[in-house]
Design an enzyme around this catalytic site. Structure first.
Site, PDB file in Angstrom:
ATOM      1  N   ARG A  46      46.249  40.244  48.643  1.00  0.00           N
ATOM      2  CA  ARG A  46      44.967  39.936  47.995  1.00  0.00           C
ATOM      3  C   ARG A  46      44.779  38.437  48.112  1.00  0.00           C
ATOM      4  O   ARG A  46      45.599  37.652  47.623  1.00  0.00           O
ATOM      5  CB  ARG A  46      44.976  40.363  46.520  1.00  0.00           C
ATOM      6  CG  ARG A  46      43.782  39.818  45.755  1.00  0.00           C
ATOM      7  CD  ARG A  46      43.598  40.439  44.400  1.00  0.00           C
ATOM      8  NE  ARG A  46      43.114  41.801  44.508  1.00  0.00           N
ATOM      9  CZ  ARG A  46      42.580  42.483  43.496  1.00  0.00           C
ATOM     10  NH1 ARG A  46      42.456  41.911  42.303  1.00  0.00           N
ATOM     11  NH2 ARG A  46      42.159  43.717  43.658  1.00  0.00           N
ATOM     12  N   HIS A  50      36.931  45.069  50.196  1.00  0.00           N
ATOM     13  CA  HIS A  50      37.930  45.675  49.300  1.00  0.00           C
ATOM     14  C   HIS A  50      38.092  47.146  49.723  1.00  0.00           C
ATOM     15  O   HIS A  50      37.648  48.063  49.029  1.00  0.00           O
ATOM     16  CB  HIS A  50      37.442  45.545  47.854  1.00  0.00           C
ATOM     17  CG  HIS A  50      38.484  45.792  46.815  1.00  0.00           C
ATOM     18  ND1 HIS A  50      39.814  46.046  47.108  1.00  0.00           N
ATOM     19  CD2 HIS A  50      38.390  45.816  45.442  1.00  0.00           C
ATOM     20  CE1 HIS A  50      40.489  46.220  45.972  1.00  0.00           C
ATOM     21  NE2 HIS A  50      39.651  46.082  44.960  1.00  0.00           N
ATOM     22  N   GLN A  95      39.496  50.002  47.445  1.00  0.00           N
ATOM     23  CA  GLN A  95      38.553  50.375  46.395  1.00  0.00           C
ATOM     24  C   GLN A  95      37.516  51.360  46.942  1.00  0.00           C
ATOM     25  O   GLN A  95      37.248  52.401  46.326  1.00  0.00           O
ATOM     26  CB  GLN A  95      37.860  49.118  45.858  1.00  0.00           C
ATOM     27  CG  GLN A  95      36.931  49.386  44.698  1.00  0.00           C
ATOM     28  CD  GLN A  95      37.673  49.828  43.454  1.00  0.00           C
ATOM     29  OE1 GLN A  95      38.562  49.127  42.984  1.00  0.00           O
ATOM     30  NE2 GLN A  95      37.336  50.974  42.899  1.00  0.00           N
ATOM     31  N   ASP A 146      29.223  46.115  39.932  1.00  0.00           N
ATOM     32  CA  ASP A 146      30.418  45.257  39.933  1.00  0.00           C
ATOM     33  C   ASP A 146      30.017  43.937  39.269  1.00  0.00           C
ATOM     34  O   ASP A 146      28.826  43.667  39.045  1.00  0.00           O
ATOM     35  CB  ASP A 146      30.905  45.049  41.389  1.00  0.00           C
ATOM     36  CG  ASP A 146      32.177  44.207  41.476  1.00  0.00           C
ATOM     37  OD1 ASP A 146      32.906  44.103  40.467  1.00  0.00           O
ATOM     38  OD2 ASP A 146      32.443  43.637  42.564  1.00  0.00           O
ATOM     39  N   CYS A 174      34.120  49.301  39.786  1.00  0.00           N
ATOM     40  CA  CYS A 174      35.500  49.122  40.271  1.00  0.00           C
ATOM     41  C   CYS A 174      36.408  48.560  39.186  1.00  0.00           C
ATOM     42  O   CYS A 174      37.624  48.718  39.276  1.00  0.00           O
ATOM     43  CB  CYS A 174      35.493  48.205  41.495  1.00  0.00           C
ATOM     44  SG  CYS A 174      34.800  46.582  41.164  1.00  0.00           S
ATOM     45  N   ARG A 225      42.894  55.147  42.299  1.00  0.00           N
ATOM     46  CA  ARG A 225      43.483  54.075  43.127  1.00  0.00           C
ATOM     47  C   ARG A 225      44.943  54.425  43.429  1.00  0.00           C
ATOM     48  O   ARG A 225      45.427  54.218  44.536  1.00  0.00           O
ATOM     49  CB  ARG A 225      43.413  52.719  42.396  1.00  0.00           C
ATOM     50  CG  ARG A 225      42.018  52.133  42.215  1.00  0.00           C
ATOM     51  CD  ARG A 225      41.404  51.681  43.535  1.00  0.00           C
ATOM     52  NE  ARG A 225      42.206  50.697  44.230  1.00  0.00           N
ATOM     53  CZ  ARG A 225      42.209  49.377  43.976  1.00  0.00           C
ATOM     54  NH1 ARG A 225      41.412  48.890  43.039  1.00  0.00           N
ATOM     55  NH2 ARG A 225      42.968  48.540  44.670  1.00  0.00           N
TER      56      ARG A 225
HETATM   57  N1   CP Z   1      39.335  47.111  40.967  1.00  0.00           N
HETATM   58  C1   CP Z   1      40.366  46.284  41.175  1.00  0.00           C
HETATM   59  O1   CP Z   1      40.754  45.961  42.309  1.00  0.00           O
HETATM   60  O2   CP Z   1      40.946  45.830  40.017  1.00  0.00           O
HETATM   61  P1   CP Z   1      42.010  44.654  39.895  1.00  0.00           P
HETATM   62  O3   CP Z   1      41.298  43.387  40.255  1.00  0.00           O
HETATM   63  O4   CP Z   1      42.470  44.681  38.469  1.00  0.00           O
HETATM   64  O5   CP Z   1      43.127  44.911  40.857  1.00  0.00           O
HETATM   65  N1  NVA Z   2      34.014  41.619  43.323  1.00  0.00           N
HETATM   66  C1  NVA Z   2      35.164  41.497  42.445  1.00  0.00           C
HETATM   67  C2  NVA Z   2      36.015  42.720  42.536  1.00  0.00           C
HETATM   68  C3  NVA Z   2      37.215  42.729  41.638  1.00  0.00           C
HETATM   69  C4  NVA Z   2      38.048  43.968  41.807  1.00  0.00           C
HETATM   70  C5  NVA Z   2      35.953  40.251  42.802  1.00  0.00           C
HETATM   71  O1  NVA Z   2      36.144  39.992  44.000  1.00  0.00           O
HETATM   72  O2  NVA Z   2      36.367  39.540  41.894  1.00  0.00           O
END
Ligand code: CP
Ligand code: NVA
Length: 308
Positions: free
Chosen positions: A104, A131, A134, A226, A266, A294
């Protein structure tokens, strides 16, 4: 699965997605029956996290544990990717120790380079661009709830961000109609929509960007939102909150939707910003089933990528 990595949805063909969903359903059913599948015994997953995470980190770690393997959580503080040592060296060395790497990060190019330099599978656990884990979970969840993707329409309300992009791309692959409603300057780009249109050109489904949230939710079977401020955009928080004011998923917007429209997010949700308590806590909301899935989707993904 033909692909070796999951960097973005474009790595997957329709067969890959169907195989993944079939295995996901099997693994979920086995878990519910209390059957153990230790197919990843002795295998290790390295999880590089340069941003915060709750769902992704925990679901990947639990996935490895449930399948008899082990996961190592590596923060920026631990490996300082690209600063303490190059992405290439991290990829090459981790590949000598572990069976799969999740990452990530901010810049999508970091995921691409890591995947290019690794000899073990690399899974994108969120970049600024996309993502994919997701999106796969979201579409699996929709099929689980609705039985099929036939005539399903998704309305995405809010920022044309990483989550919006991977969801749109996967909808295109699965021939699910998708309408995003976003404020000016926060839309899916014309370039992105053109790329997606290549995938839908032989079908009658539409992946489109409009302005009006009411118009988007009118015929939708699923209403998705989101955060207005993604990780890394904290400096823009106040400006964004002003620009997104008319894009809240609230009772007033839901009054324009079908009475049985599912509500998805999400997570993490910013209650009172992009979504109100009454909507996220309503009977139409499937956000916790979505979050649970997930785990099941990523178990299937890890099993396919590591055991292939
Ligand atoms: N939806 C998601 O990826 O959540 P986190 O940021 O908590 O991993
Ligand atoms: N769009 C958000 C998603 C978090 C799971 C971010 O990137 O912070």
């Amino acid at each position: 699965m033909q692909c070796e990595n999951l960097v973005s949805i474009s790595d997957l063909n329709l067969e890959d997605i169907n195989d993944l969903f079939t295995l996901t359903a099997e693994l979920k059913a086995s878990l519910q029956k209390g059957e153990a599948d230790h197919c990843l015994a002795g295998r290790t997953l390295a999880m590089i996290f340069e941003k915060s995470s709750m769902r992704t980190r925990v679901s990947f770690e639990v996935a490895m544990t449930q399948m008899g393997g082990h996961a190592i959580y590596l923060t920026k503080h631990d490996i300082n990717l690209g600063e303490r040592e190059s992405i290439k060296d991290v990829a090459k060395v981790l590949s000598r120790y572990v069976d799969c790497i999740t990452i990530r990060t901010y810049d999508h190019k970091t995921v691409v380079e890591l995947a290019d330099c690794s000899s073990v599978p690399v899974v994108n656990a969120l970049s600024d661009y996309t993502h994919p884990c997701q999106a796969l979970t979201d579409l699996f969840t929709i099929r689980e709830k609705k039985g099929s993707f036939d005539n399903i329409k998704i309305a995405y309300i809010g920022d044309g961000n990483n989550v919006a992009r991977s969801l749109a791309f996967l909808c295109a692959k699965l021939k699910v109609s998708y309408t995003a409603a976003s404020p000016e300057n926060y839309e899916l780009t014309a370039e992105f929509l053109k790329e997606v249109a290549e995938t839908t050109k032989d079908s009658n489904i539409c992946i489109e960007q409009i302005r009006d949230p009411k118009e988007a939710v009118k015929d939708a079977d699923v209403i998705y939102t989101d955060t207005w401020v993604s990780m890394g955009e904290e400096d823009e928080a106040e400006t964004r909150r002003n620009h997104f004011k008319g894009f809240q998923v609230n009772g007033e917007l839901m009054a324009h939707a079908k009475s049985d429209a599912l509500v998805m997010h999400c997570l993490p949700a910013h209650r009172g910003e992009e979504i109100t308590d009454d909507v996220i806590d309503s009977q139409n909301s499937i956000v916790y089933d979505q979050a649970e899935n997930r785990l099941h989707v990523q178990k299937a993904l890890l099993k396919i990528l590591i055991c292939k």
